[in-house]
Design an enzyme around this catalytic site. Structure first.
Site, PDB file in Angstrom:
ATOM      1  N   LYS A   1       2.440  47.876  43.922  1.00  0.00           N
ATOM      2  CA  LYS A   1       3.829  47.484  44.153  1.00  0.00           C
ATOM      3  C   LYS A   1       3.916  45.998  44.517  1.00  0.00           C
ATOM      4  CE  LYS A   1       5.072  52.172  45.644  1.00  0.00           C
ATOM      5  NZ  LYS A   1       5.702  53.006  46.697  1.00  0.00           N
TER       6      LYS A   1
ATOM      7  N   PHE B   1      17.087  56.465  50.620  1.00  0.00           N
ATOM      8  CA  PHE B   1      16.326  55.228  50.448  1.00  0.00           C
ATOM      9  C   PHE B   1      16.253  54.759  48.996  1.00  0.00           C
ATOM     10  CE2 PHE B   1      13.239  58.780  50.519  1.00  0.00           C
ATOM     11  CZ  PHE B   1      12.597  58.609  49.297  1.00  0.00           C
TER      12      PHE B   1
ATOM     13  N   HIS C   1       1.752  52.950  43.977  1.00  0.00           N
ATOM     14  CA  HIS C   1       2.320  54.206  43.489  1.00  0.00           C
ATOM     15  C   HIS C   1       1.269  54.896  42.637  1.00  0.00           C
ATOM     16  CE1 HIS C   1       5.001  57.028  41.409  1.00  0.00           C
ATOM     17  NE2 HIS C   1       4.300  56.732  40.326  1.00  0.00           N
TER      18      HIS C   1
ATOM     19  N   TYR D   1      11.592  56.329  39.475  1.00  0.00           N
ATOM     20  CA  TYR D   1      11.858  57.043  40.726  1.00  0.00           C
ATOM     21  C   TYR D   1      13.056  57.991  40.609  1.00  0.00           C
ATOM     22  CZ  TYR D   1       8.363  54.257  43.181  1.00  0.00           C
ATOM     23  OH  TYR D   1       7.179  53.701  43.603  1.00  0.00           O
TER      24      TYR D   1
ATOM     25  N   ARG E   1      -3.456  52.888  51.631  1.00  0.00           N
ATOM     26  CA  ARG E   1      -2.301  52.747  52.522  1.00  0.00           C
ATOM     27  C   ARG E   1      -2.736  52.733  53.985  1.00  0.00           C
ATOM     28  NH1 ARG E   1       1.353  57.135  49.150  1.00  0.00           N
ATOM     29  NH2 ARG E   1       2.400  55.691  47.726  1.00  0.00           N
TER      30      ARG E   1
ATOM     31  N   GLU F   1       5.820  59.585  33.608  1.00  0.00           N
ATOM     32  CA  GLU F   1       5.806  58.202  34.090  1.00  0.00           C
ATOM     33  C   GLU F   1       5.026  57.251  33.171  1.00  0.00           C
ATOM     34  OE1 GLU F   1       4.267  58.576  38.084  1.00  0.00           O
ATOM     35  OE2 GLU F   1       6.039  59.679  38.778  1.00  0.00           O
TER      36      GLU F   1
ATOM     37  N   ASN G   1       4.300  50.485  50.820  1.00  0.00           N
ATOM     38  CA  ASN G   1       3.023  51.186  50.969  1.00  0.00           C
ATOM     39  C   ASN G   1       2.053  50.859  49.834  1.00  0.00           C
ATOM     40  OD1 ASN G   1       4.303  52.566  48.972  1.00  0.00           O
ATOM     41  ND2 ASN G   1       4.421  54.516  50.060  1.00  0.00           N
TER      42      ASN G   1
HETATM   43  P1  IDP Z   1       4.622  58.783  47.184  1.00  0.00           P
HETATM   44  O1  IDP Z   1       4.702  57.332  46.720  1.00  0.00           O
HETATM   45  O2  IDP Z   1       3.544  58.984  48.218  1.00  0.00           O
HETATM   46  O3  IDP Z   1       4.530  59.749  46.036  1.00  0.00           O
HETATM   47  P2  IDP Z   1       7.404  59.657  47.442  1.00  0.00           P
HETATM   48  O4  IDP Z   1       7.880  60.645  48.423  1.00  0.00           O
HETATM   49  O5  IDP Z   1       7.329  60.037  46.004  1.00  0.00           O
HETATM   50  O6  IDP Z   1       5.981  59.103  47.969  1.00  0.00           O
HETATM   51  O7  IDP Z   1       8.342  58.368  47.597  1.00  0.00           O
HETATM   52  C1  IDP Z   1       8.309  57.341  46.626  1.00  0.00           C
HETATM   53  C2  IDP Z   1       8.354  56.016  47.341  1.00  0.00           C
HETATM   54  O8  IDP Z   1       9.609  55.871  48.004  1.00  0.00           O
HETATM   55  C3  IDP Z   1       7.320  55.846  48.449  1.00  0.00           C
HETATM   56  O9  IDP Z   1       6.044  55.463  47.958  1.00  0.00           O
HETATM   57  C4  IDP Z   1       7.952  54.780  49.301  1.00  0.00           C
HETATM   58  O10 IDP Z   1       7.770  53.470  48.735  1.00  0.00           O
HETATM   59  C5  IDP Z   1       9.434  55.155  49.219  1.00  0.00           C
HETATM   60  N1  IDP Z   1       9.852  56.030  50.326  1.00  0.00           N
HETATM   61  C6  IDP Z   1       9.524  57.339  50.511  1.00  0.00           C
HETATM   62  N2  IDP Z   1      10.082  57.833  51.630  1.00  0.00           N
HETATM   63  C7  IDP Z   1      10.782  56.802  52.174  1.00  0.00           C
HETATM   64  C8  IDP Z   1      11.587  56.675  53.367  1.00  0.00           C
HETATM   65  O11 IDP Z   1      11.778  57.619  54.135  1.00  0.00           O
HETATM   66  N3  IDP Z   1      12.129  55.438  53.590  1.00  0.00           N
HETATM   67  C9  IDP Z   1      11.945  54.385  52.752  1.00  0.00           C
HETATM   68  N4  IDP Z   1      11.209  54.464  51.630  1.00  0.00           N
HETATM   69  C10 IDP Z   1      10.625  55.656  51.345  1.00  0.00           C
HETATM   70 MG    MG Z   2       5.891  60.329  44.583  1.00  0.00          MG
END
Ligand code: IDP
Ligand code: MG
Length: 152
Positions: A9, A57, A115, A49, A102, A126, A112
């Site tokens: 990212k 978010f 992805h 996404y 991470r 994707e 983080n």
């Molecule tokens: P992942 O990347 O571990 O699969 P997902 O739940 O698919 O996590 O969420 C996608 C991305 O959205 C996360 O990697 C993060 O950048 C962002 N994200 C997830 N949850 C939150 C939140 O509660 N606040 C802000 N950003 C979030």
């Molecule tokens: Mg995810």
């Protein structure tokens, strides 16, 4: 052979962690079959996404991942999807295990660093958003027989 879609990212690029993150996948024994540096359009980011469209978010997330260049990659190996998810660690970098990308480099749930597709079904959706077939390279790794798992 299983393939997975991975993206460093904008925070990972800006913090000069591209090489460090790629090294984690290389040293595990995965094979790099696609790699590009690019900036996501808002439309691509929203598609990538789309399952989070209704989450609070979502718009912040799209703004973040379009805020600078990203590195998109395809990694290959037996069980590559689950292996890469374990290497990157839990979504919230603040509580991700040390030893994961991470867990070692982040503090934020949004920023983080990386992805990765969470299932073969997610890869099927994707990967084609970012790569065409002719951007994926078929080749043999010289050390394949020393990694102990043949093609499945
Ligand atoms: P992942 O990347 O571990 O699969 P997902 O739940 O698919 O996590 O969420 C996608 C991305 O959205 C996360 O990697 C993060 O950048 C962002 N994200 C997830 N949850 C939150 C939140 O509660 N606040 C802000 N950003 C979030
Ligand atoms: Mg995810």
């Amino acid at each position: 052979m299983e393939r997975t879609f991975v993206m460093i990212k904008p925070d990972g690029v800006q913090r000069r962690l591209v090489g460090t993150i790629i090294a984690r996948f290389e040293r595990k024994g995965l094979k790099l079959v696609g790699l590009k540096l690019l900036r996501l359009t808002e439309e691509k980011a929203a598609q990538l996404y789309s399952i989070h469209r209704e989450r609070p978010f979502f718009s912040e997330l799209v703004r973040f991942v379009t805020s600078g260049p990203v590195v998109v990659m395809v990694w290959e190996g037996p069980g590559a999807v689950a292996i890469v998810r374990r290497i990157i660690g839990a979504t919230d970098a603040a509580s991700a295990e040390p030893g994961t990308v991470r867990g070692d480099f982040g503090l934020s749930v949004q920023m983080n660093l990386v992805h990765a597709s969470d299932s073969p079904m997610s890869v099927a959706r994707e990967l084609p958003l970012l790569f065409s077939q002719d951007e994926l390279v078929d080749y043999e790794m010289a050390d394949a027989e020393w990694l102990g798992r043949s093609d499945e």
